[in-house]
Motif scaffolding. Structure first.
Motif, PDB file in Angstrom:
ATOM      1  N   GLY A   1     -56.746 -27.008  25.433  1.00 42.74           N
ATOM      2  CA  GLY A   1     -56.626 -28.442  25.649  1.00 42.74           C
ATOM      3  C   GLY A   1     -55.313 -29.022  25.181  1.00 42.74           C
ATOM      4  N   VAL A   2     -54.759 -28.503  24.085  1.00 43.18           N
ATOM      5  CA  VAL A   2     -53.602 -29.197  23.497  1.00 43.18           C
ATOM      6  C   VAL A   2     -52.433 -28.286  23.115  1.00 43.18           C
ATOM      7  CG1 VAL A   2     -54.952 -31.148  22.624  1.00 43.18           C
ATOM      8  CG2 VAL A   2     -54.689 -29.116  21.211  1.00 43.18           C
ATOM      9  N   PHE A   3     -52.425 -27.034  23.530  1.00 43.96           N
ATOM     10  CA  PHE A   3     -51.294 -26.201  23.117  1.00 43.96           C
ATOM     11  C   PHE A   3     -49.986 -26.720  23.704  1.00 43.96           C
ATOM     12  CE2 PHE A   3     -52.019 -24.059  27.188  1.00 43.96           C
ATOM     13  CZ  PHE A   3     -50.741 -23.700  27.578  1.00 43.96           C
ATOM     14  N   THR A   4     -50.041 -27.371  24.869  1.00 45.80           N
ATOM     15  CA  THR A   4     -48.820 -27.956  25.438  1.00 45.80           C
ATOM     16  C   THR A   4     -48.295 -29.080  24.543  1.00 45.80           C
ATOM     17  OG1 THR A   4     -50.159 -29.456  26.800  1.00 45.80           O
ATOM     18  CG2 THR A   4     -49.455 -27.389  27.805  1.00 45.80           C
ATOM     19  N   VAL A   5     -49.210 -29.850  23.947  1.00 47.92           N
ATOM     20  CA  VAL A   5     -48.805 -30.935  23.045  1.00 47.92           C
ATOM     21  C   VAL A   5     -48.092 -30.361  21.825  1.00 47.92           C
ATOM     22  CG1 VAL A   5     -49.615 -32.909  21.698  1.00 47.92           C
ATOM     23  CG2 VAL A   5     -50.797 -32.284  23.811  1.00 47.92           C
ATOM     24  N   ILE A   6     -48.637 -29.276  21.283  1.00 48.46           N
ATOM     25  CA  ILE A   6     -48.059 -28.654  20.093  1.00 48.46           C
ATOM     26  C   ILE A   6     -46.644 -28.155  20.379  1.00 48.46           C
ATOM     27  CG2 ILE A   6     -48.384 -26.877  18.330  1.00 48.46           C
ATOM     28  CD1 ILE A   6     -50.562 -29.053  18.390  1.00 48.46           C
ATOM     29  N   LEU A   7     -46.492 -27.434  21.471  1.00 48.42           N
ATOM     30  CA  LEU A   7     -45.179 -26.875  21.806  1.00 48.42           C
ATOM     31  C   LEU A   7     -44.160 -27.968  22.105  1.00 48.42           C
ATOM     32  CD1 LEU A   7     -46.362 -23.890  24.026  1.00 48.42           C
ATOM     33  CD2 LEU A   7     -45.344 -23.738  21.747  1.00 48.42           C
ATOM     34  N   GLN A   8     -44.568 -28.988  22.851  1.00 48.68           N
ATOM     35  CA  GLN A   8     -43.667 -30.089  23.160  1.00 48.68           C
ATOM     36  C   GLN A   8     -43.248 -30.829  21.899  1.00 48.68           C
ATOM     37  OE1 GLN A   8     -42.467 -29.487  26.271  1.00 48.68           O
ATOM     38  NE2 GLN A   8     -42.799 -31.588  26.938  1.00 48.68           N
ATOM     39  N   GLY A   9     -44.167 -30.962  20.950  1.00 47.95           N
ATOM     40  CA  GLY A   9     -43.841 -31.629  19.694  1.00 47.95           C
ATOM     41  C   GLY A   9     -42.780 -30.883  18.910  1.00 47.95           C
ATOM     42  N   PHE A  10     -42.923 -29.568  18.803  1.00 50.31           N
ATOM     43  CA  PHE A  10     -41.921 -28.769  18.096  1.00 50.31           C
ATOM     44  C   PHE A  10     -40.547 -28.896  18.749  1.00 50.31           C
ATOM     45  CE2 PHE A  10     -45.506 -25.850  16.569  1.00 50.31           C
ATOM     46  CZ  PHE A  10     -45.506 -26.408  15.305  1.00 50.31           C
ATOM     47  N   ILE A  11     -40.530 -28.794  20.069  1.00 48.63           N
ATOM     48  CA  ILE A  11     -39.253 -28.868  20.789  1.00 48.63           C
ATOM     49  C   ILE A  11     -38.615 -30.249  20.619  1.00 48.63           C
ATOM     50  CG2 ILE A  11     -38.229 -28.816  23.099  1.00 48.63           C
ATOM     51  CD1 ILE A  11     -40.302 -26.609  23.770  1.00 48.63           C
ATOM     52  N   ALA A  12     -39.446 -31.299  20.564  1.00 44.12           N
ATOM     53  CA  ALA A  12     -38.923 -32.664  20.425  1.00 44.12           C
ATOM     54  C   ALA A  12     -38.166 -32.859  19.119  1.00 44.12           C
ATOM     55  CB  ALA A  12     -40.064 -33.681  20.523  1.00 44.12           C
ATOM     56  N   VAL A  13     -38.588 -32.187  18.047  1.00 43.95           N
ATOM     57  CA  VAL A  13     -37.897 -32.350  16.762  1.00 43.95           C
ATOM     58  C   VAL A  13     -36.837 -31.273  16.531  1.00 43.95           C
ATOM     59  CG1 VAL A  13     -39.703 -33.647  15.581  1.00 43.95           C
ATOM     60  CG2 VAL A  13     -39.796 -31.148  15.578  1.00 43.95           C
ATOM     61  N   GLY A  14     -36.474 -30.547  17.595  1.00 41.96           N
ATOM     62  CA  GLY A  14     -35.321 -29.669  17.511  1.00 41.96           C
ATOM     63  C   GLY A  14     -35.582 -28.189  17.502  1.00 41.96           C
ATOM     64  N   ALA A  15     -36.825 -27.755  17.630  1.00 39.08           N
ATOM     65  CA  ALA A  15     -37.106 -26.320  17.631  1.00 39.08           C
ATOM     66  C   ALA A  15     -36.649 -25.682  18.932  1.00 39.08           C
ATOM     67  CB  ALA A  15     -38.602 -26.067  17.435  1.00 39.08           C
ATOM     68  N   THR A  16     -36.171 -24.445  18.848  1.00 38.74           N
ATOM     69  CA  THR A  16     -35.899 -23.670  20.051  1.00 38.74           C
ATOM     70  C   THR A  16     -37.232 -23.181  20.616  1.00 38.74           C
ATOM     71  OG1 THR A  16     -35.753 -21.575  18.851  1.00 38.74           O
ATOM     72  CG2 THR A  16     -33.736 -22.888  19.035  1.00 38.74           C
ATOM     73  N   PRO A  17     -37.268 -22.745  21.874  1.00 36.06           N
ATOM     74  CA  PRO A  17     -38.525 -22.197  22.402  1.00 36.06           C
ATOM     75  C   PRO A  17     -39.087 -21.064  21.543  1.00 36.06           C
ATOM     76  CG  PRO A  17     -37.005 -22.604  24.195  1.00 36.06           C
ATOM     77  CD  PRO A  17     -36.249 -22.861  22.927  1.00 36.06           C
ATOM     78  N   ALA A  18     -38.218 -20.210  20.995  1.00 32.00           N
ATOM     79  CA  ALA A  18     -38.688 -19.119  20.130  1.00 32.00           C
ATOM     80  C   ALA A  18     -39.302 -19.668  18.846  1.00 32.00           C
ATOM     81  CB  ALA A  18     -37.536 -18.174  19.809  1.00 32.00           C
ATOM     82  N   GLN A  19     -38.685 -20.689  18.270  1.00 33.60           N
ATOM     83  CA  GLN A  19     -39.232 -21.297  17.054  1.00 33.60           C
ATOM     84  C   GLN A  19     -40.547 -22.019  17.352  1.00 33.60           C
ATOM     85  OE1 GLN A  19     -35.779 -23.616  16.026  1.00 33.60           O
ATOM     86  NE2 GLN A  19     -35.105 -22.156  14.463  1.00 33.60           N
ATOM     87  N   ALA A  20     -40.635 -22.685  18.506  1.00 38.87           N
ATOM     88  CA  ALA A  20     -41.872 -23.346  18.886  1.00 38.87           C
ATOM     89  C   ALA A  20     -43.006 -22.334  19.040  1.00 38.87           C
ATOM     90  CB  ALA A  20     -41.681 -24.132  20.184  1.00 38.87           C
ATOM     91  N   ALA A  21     -42.698 -21.186  19.672  1.00 37.89           N
ATOM     92  CA  ALA A  21     -43.702 -20.136  19.822  1.00 37.89           C
ATOM     93  C   ALA A  21     -44.116 -19.594  18.458  1.00 37.89           C
ATOM     94  CB  ALA A  21     -43.146 -19.008  20.691  1.00 37.89           C
ATOM     95  N   SER A  22     -43.169 -19.418  17.560  1.00 34.26           N
ATOM     96  CA  SER A  22     -43.469 -18.952  16.217  1.00 34.26           C
ATOM     97  C   SER A  22     -44.368 -19.942  15.490  1.00 34.26           C
ATOM     98  CB  SER A  22     -42.169 -18.737  15.431  1.00 34.26           C
ATOM     99  OG  SER A  22     -42.444 -18.413  14.078  1.00 34.26           O
ATOM    100  N   GLY A  23     -44.075 -21.239  15.651  1.00 35.39           N
ATOM    101  CA  GLY A  23     -44.896 -22.254  15.005  1.00 35.39           C
ATOM    102  C   GLY A  23     -46.325 -22.229  15.506  1.00 35.39           C
ATOM    103  N   LEU A  24     -46.507 -22.098  16.815  1.00 35.58           N
ATOM    104  CA  LEU A  24     -47.850 -22.038  17.383  1.00 35.58           C
ATOM    105  C   LEU A  24     -48.588 -20.797  16.896  1.00 35.58           C
ATOM    106  CD1 LEU A  24     -49.973 -23.198  19.293  1.00 35.58           C
ATOM    107  CD2 LEU A  24     -48.848 -21.988  21.182  1.00 35.58           C
ATOM    108  N   LEU A  25     -47.896 -19.659  16.870  1.00 39.05           N
ATOM    109  CA  LEU A  25     -48.512 -18.424  16.374  1.00 39.05           C
ATOM    110  C   LEU A  25     -48.903 -18.564  14.908  1.00 39.05           C
ATOM    111  CD1 LEU A  25     -49.285 -15.438  16.475  1.00 39.05           C
ATOM    112  CD2 LEU A  25     -46.859 -14.869  16.158  1.00 39.05           C
ATOM    113  N   ALA A  26     -48.004 -19.128  14.089  1.00 38.37           N
ATOM    114  CA  ALA A  26     -48.268 -19.241  12.654  1.00 38.37           C
ATOM    115  C   ALA A  26     -49.481 -20.114  12.371  1.00 38.37           C
ATOM    116  CB  ALA A  26     -47.030 -19.798  11.941  1.00 38.37           C
ATOM    117  N   ILE A  27     -49.567 -21.262  13.035  1.00 40.01           N
ATOM    118  CA  ILE A  27     -50.705 -22.141  12.731  1.00 40.01           C
ATOM    119  C   ILE A  27     -52.011 -21.553  13.262  1.00 40.01           C
ATOM    120  CG2 ILE A  27     -49.405 -24.282  12.457  1.00 40.01           C
ATOM    121  CD1 ILE A  27     -49.898 -25.002  15.265  1.00 40.01           C
ATOM    122  N   CYS A  28     -51.961 -20.839  14.394  1.00 40.12           N
ATOM    123  CA  CYS A  28     -53.176 -20.173  14.881  1.00 40.12           C
ATOM    124  C   CYS A  28     -53.674 -19.134  13.879  1.00 40.12           C
ATOM    125  CB  CYS A  28     -52.915 -19.515  16.229  1.00 40.12           C
ATOM    126  SG  CYS A  28     -52.896 -20.636  17.638  1.00 40.12           S
TER     127      CYS A  28
END
Length: 407
Positions: free
Chosen positions: A43-70
């Motif tokens: 339902g919301v993984f797109t929201v999570i990834l978009q949020g990370f990218i909005a504050v300056g994360a690279t796609p790799a960092q956004a993926a890492s953030g999603l993996l870490a919180i999961c």
């Protein structure tokens, strides 16, 4: 600091005959947990990834953030639920990710945002350890917290309409699937819309957009940078929306189903988990609200004493889903932007409606709530501090003025 209070953590004990019957049907909570995790992730993984990218994360960092919180939320949910024998569901802060999108890039980039993530996690720990601080947080008027969240959500919830106007052939199928499935089974509406968006991505994205590297889990480490402006503009609003929109509703759901959760312990554990995930590009963890309702209610198991299995199952499922974080981030980067905007906005409709209803619930405070709402939605910034914080300040000042004037 004070020690964590002793709290009752178990629902009423079953009698022996019912316990035997309950244990014979443990497949039900296992399936309920799998469904809860899938719905929560899709339902919301797109929201999570978009949020990370909005504050300056690279796609790799956004993926890492999603993996870490999961991974961390899955482990915490499994351990807490098994230890306390109650359905303690841990989730990411979806309102926090929305806040990132509204705040945008901070001066100093993503390391400064990571410092703010850590600050918010430490504030959650303090809410669990320091009684006066916890009481102060709970004294924030709910109408103002709801109005701030609604203001943050407004821009994102307009995205589906804008997407339909800009690219109707791409966005209309996503919106139609969301509307039709929602009439049949509301809980599956957003996952169905996201699945449709993925199909549209597959049809319209470049054929060479994905490589085998995108299917391998990847963790990135970021050393945080701490700045006072980031703490005020991001850490404090992140803490407030997480407490008001996630932790407090999560506690209410558990109590409604007959449980007395170890609140202080949950705050400390989830806050420390948030600090750990921040170093790997993740953000705030908290009690789940929607997932909690799926795991703590009678749909998970007829007997309250066996529903903890559902939260353990959900936690284990998040461990598996997290392994697909890199692929999910890759899909976001190659997708037509309107599809991601439409899916993200639809995923937040329910949260926006609930926040707006909470903001307007009390007529006496409605003007103050509207001041908070429009200020938070305006995007203004003073002294490097974003609109979410100023919305809370403006609404609080207006509420105080109204109450003093009435006296």
């Amino acid at each position: 600091m004070t020690s964590m209070p002793s709290e009752s953590v178990h629902p009423s004990d079953p009698d022996d005959s019912r316990a035997g019957l309950a244990r014979s049907s443990d497949l039900q909570p296992i399936l309920a947990g799998i469904i809860a995790a899938f719905v929560g992730f899709a339902g919301v993984f797109t929201v999570i990834l978009q949020g990370f990218i909005a504050v300056g994360a690279t796609p790799a960092q956004a993926a890492s953030g999603l993996l870490a919180i999961c991974l961390v939320q899955g482990v915490l949910a499994m351990w807490m639920s098994w230890h306390h024998k109650m359905p303690i569901s841990i989730a990411w802060s979806t309102p926090g990710s929305v806040l990132f999108a509204a705040t945008g890039m901070l001066d100093g980039g993503f390391p400064v945002a990571v410092g703010a993530f850590i600050g918010a996690g430490l504030l959650i720990v303090a809410a669990g350890l320091v009684k006066p601080f916890g009481k102060l947080v709970s004294s924030i008027p709910p109408v103002l917290a709801s109005a701030m969240l609604a203001g943050i959500l407004l821009g994102l919830c307009l995205a589906p309409a804008r997407a339909v106007a800009d690219e109707p052939s791409l966005a209309i199928p996503v919106v139609l699937v969301w509307a039709i499935v929602g009439r049949l089974k509301r809980i599956w509406a957003v996952p169905a819309a996201v699945a449709t968006a993925i199909v549209m991505i597959a049809l319209h994205a470049p054929t060479d957009g994905l490589s085998t590297a995108h299917f391998m889990p990847d963790i990135a480490f970021v050393w945080p940078e701490f700045r006072a402006t980031a703490m005020i503009s991001l850490a404090v609003p992140l803490f407030i929306v997480t407490m008001a929109a996630q932790n407090l509703p999560g506690i209410a759901v558990m109590k409604l189903n007959g449980y007395e959760p170890p609140v202080s312990r949950i705050f400390v554990v989830s806050g420390l988990g948030s600090v750990v995930t921040a170093f790997f590009c993740g953000h705030t963890l908290n009690l789940a609200a929607i997932t909690a309702a799926l795991c703590a209610g009678p749909e998970a198991h007829p007997h309250p004493g066996r529903r903890w299995i559902a939260s353990v199952s959900a936690g284990a499922t998040y461990l598996v889903l997290g392994l697909g974080a890199t692929t999910a981030a890759a899909l976001i980067t190659i997708a037509p932007p309107v599809l991601i905007q439409a899916a993200t906005g639809l995923a937040l409709f329910g949260a926006f409606g609930a926040a707006l209803a909470g903001a307007t619930a009390h007529a006496a405070d409605r003007d103050a709530a509207m001041v908070t709402f429009v200020t938070a939605a305006s995007g203004l910034s003073f002294f490097g501090v974003g609109a979410a914080f100023w919305g809370l300040v403006a609404g609080g000042a207006f509420m105080l003025l109204n109450r003093r004037w009435a006296r």
